[in-house]
Design a protein around this motif. Sequence first.
Motif, PDB file in Angstrom:
ATOM      1  N   UNK A  99     -79.267 -15.286  16.446  1.00 28.95           N
ATOM      2  CA  UNK A  99     -78.730 -13.924  16.449  1.00 28.95           C
ATOM      3  C   UNK A  99     -79.426 -13.068  15.395  1.00 28.95           C
ATOM      4  N   UNK A 100     -79.625 -13.624  14.208  1.00 28.98           N
ATOM      5  CA  UNK A 100     -80.335 -12.901  13.142  1.00 28.98           C
ATOM      6  C   UNK A 100     -81.740 -12.507  13.590  1.00 28.98           C
ATOM      7  N   UNK A 101     -82.461 -13.454  14.183  1.00 35.44           N
ATOM      8  CA  UNK A 101     -83.821 -13.179  14.639  1.00 35.44           C
ATOM      9  C   UNK A 101     -83.830 -12.111  15.720  1.00 35.44           C
ATOM     10  N   UNK A 102     -82.853 -12.174  16.603  1.00 29.89           N
ATOM     11  CA  UNK A 102     -82.763 -11.171  17.672  1.00 29.89           C
ATOM     12  C   UNK A 102     -82.505  -9.790  17.092  1.00 29.89           C
ATOM     13  N   UNK A 103     -81.547  -9.699  16.199  1.00 29.97           N
ATOM     14  CA  UNK A 103     -81.216  -8.402  15.599  1.00 29.97           C
ATOM     15  C   UNK A 103     -82.379  -7.846  14.779  1.00 29.97           C
ATOM     16  N   UNK A 104     -83.052  -8.731  14.046  1.00 30.65           N
ATOM     17  CA  UNK A 104     -84.209  -8.284  13.260  1.00 30.65           C
ATOM     18  C   UNK A 104     -85.291  -7.737  14.193  1.00 30.65           C
ATOM     19  N   UNK A 105     -85.526  -8.458  15.302  1.00 31.43           N
ATOM     20  CA  UNK A 105     -86.538  -8.008  16.246  1.00 31.43           C
ATOM     21  C   UNK A 105     -86.137  -6.678  16.881  1.00 31.43           C
TER      22      UNK A 105
END
Length: 149
Positions: A99-105
């Motif tokens: 989720x963190x990686x998705x939001x950062x992207x």
Amino acid sequence: MELLDIGEVSAKSGIKPSALRYYEESGLISSISRHGLRRQFPQEVLLQLKLISMGKSAGFSLEEIAGMLTRNGMPHISRVSLHQKVDEIDRQILKLAALRDTLRHVAECPAPSHMECPTFKRLIELAGKSDVKIAKKKASNISRSIKRL
């Protein structure tokens, strides 16, 4: 033996008296006497409250925590349930990392539309993986680690 009244326990632990009374009703802690209307607790209650707090932080329910404490309030914790909780936390970590990686992207993606971005689509797919697949991956990693020993 020095006793602490409920106000002192509350002040030292940061736990409201109403929560302490609830914990006592639930069998998590025990007062050993009263001074007037005020419950009196042994010093050990502060350790018990730290254990309860740690258990709650790990995601154990109060009922589960109560099952981990002996009648004298000391821990008797099943290693099996600890391993199960560790596995559950690992699954949560993997989901949160995805989720963190998705939001950062999403925040940094230069594509005109996120649905046009292959990285975004891949991250969405990873975030949607089922717990079963994550558990299988973890089991596979553990197997490899054991074989190396």
